[in-house]
Scaffold this active site. Structure first.
Site, PDB file in Angstrom:
ATOM      1  N   GLU A 169       0.770  -1.297  -0.015  1.00 56.89           N
ATOM      2  CA  GLU A 169      -0.115   0.090  -0.021  1.00 56.89           C
ATOM      3  C   GLU A 169       0.737   1.330   0.033  1.00 56.89           C
ATOM      4  OE1 GLU A 169      -3.010  -0.318  -0.706  1.00 56.89           O
ATOM      5  OE2 GLU A 169      -3.161  -2.452  -0.214  1.00 56.89           O
ATOM      6  N   GLU A 203      -0.683  -3.122  -9.884  1.00 58.46           N
ATOM      7  CA  GLU A 203      -0.885  -3.945  -8.926  1.00 58.46           C
ATOM      8  C   GLU A 203       0.579  -4.845  -8.934  1.00 58.46           C
ATOM      9  OE1 GLU A 203      -2.693  -4.290  -6.481  1.00 58.46           O
ATOM     10  OE2 GLU A 203      -3.923  -2.797  -7.127  1.00 58.46           O
TER      11      GLU A 203
END
Length: 294
Positions: free
Chosen positions: A135, A209
């Site tokens: 994150e 991602e």
């Protein structure tokens, strides 16, 4: 220097603005609808740019958490933020047993990381570090603004489709019916609503991602930690689904949609199995660390 994600965000806001202007023209039936659509687009664009983080946190009912409530988690985020070279983000917790996490905020100086109660209970320390580092990479790469704005765009387009369906039933709100609305334009706009999930997929590259996974491995030095975390999250996520606005699902570290069949076409994330495989390959490529420098 303007980054690719900033350009992507501007493009998304431009698309949203154009759709609102076109919809306003159709619903009103004359040129005044252009100004109405432009006004709505301006308000929506401003809101998604500056308040998208609050919208994401509200969608999952995230609550701020103080260091006294979770000192180990706080220290972990602080340490990993230093390694990533970014300011310590705000920390929120989502009151759900579904294991997941996400980051949001328009830039690293206004970033927030949210973790669910479930993920802190499911993962061990190293696995949770891998998730937090993932994150933080989104924050460092400025993916967070693009992710949140895309969620806002998808929700707005869905609402726009409902308005246009109503307009198709009752026609423009003005009495000037001398110029009929173009049925092809109407069809184009209405179809955007059920295809909003596809717009999300097209707007956000799945390579984002993979990049965040690689960033996590670089920050922690342990690709297998995130690989094991993703494996646990994928399994537990199907047993305890994450409830919230589906338009915000691109924010989550693990997408709640299945990777099988036609649903794979609408996923904003690559298949978890593929992410795990890449992390395992990355671990194999790493050279053993000399104990003297460990």
């Amino acid at each position: 220097m303007v980054g690719i994600n900033e350009i992507k965000t501007v493009g998304l806001l431009g698309l949203l603005s154009g759709l609102f202007v076109l919809a306003g023209y159709y619903l009103v039936g004359d040129e005044s609808g252009l100004y109405l659509g432009l006004g709505i687009a301006a308000v929506t664009s401003f809101g998604s740019w500056f308040y998208s983080d609050k919208a994401a946190l509200s969608a999952y009912q995230a609550q701020p958490i103080a260091r006294e409530q979770a000192p180990e988690l706080y220290d972990m985020v602080t340490r990993l933020s230093d390694r990533a070279g970014i300011p310590m983000p705000k920390l929120f917790v989502v009151p759900t047993k579904s294991p997941n996490a996400f980051a949001t905020g328009r830039d690293p100086q206004h970033a927030t990381i949210a973790v669910t109660e479930g993920i802190t209970e499911l993962l061990n320390r190293q696995e949770l570090e891998g998730v937090i580092a993932h994150e933080l990479t989104h924050v460092k790469n400025r993916d967070t603004l693009t992710q949140a704005v895309v969620g806002t765009v998808a929700g707005a387009i869905t609402y726009l489709g409902r308005l246009l369906t109503l307009g198709a039933l009752y026609g423009p709100v003005t009495r000037d019916t001398r110029r009929a609305a173009n049925p092809f334009v109407l069809l184009f706009l209405i179809v955007l609503a059920p295809l909003s999930a596809m717009l999300i997929q097209l707007a956000i590259s799945r390579t984002r991602e993979f990049s965040a996974d690689q960033g996590s491995a670089a920050i922690t030095g342990n690709p297998l930690a995130l690989a094991h975390a993703l494996e646990k999250l994928e399994a537990a996520g199907h047993e305890i689904p994450m409830h919230g606005n589906p338009a915000m699902s691109p924010l989550l570290i693990v997408n709640p949609l299945s990777a099988q069949g036609l649903q794979s076409l609408f996923r904003t994330h690559p298949a978890t199995e593929e992410r795990i495989q890449r992390l395992m390959e990355l671990a194999q490529q790493q050279q053993p660390v000399d104990p003297a420098f460990a």
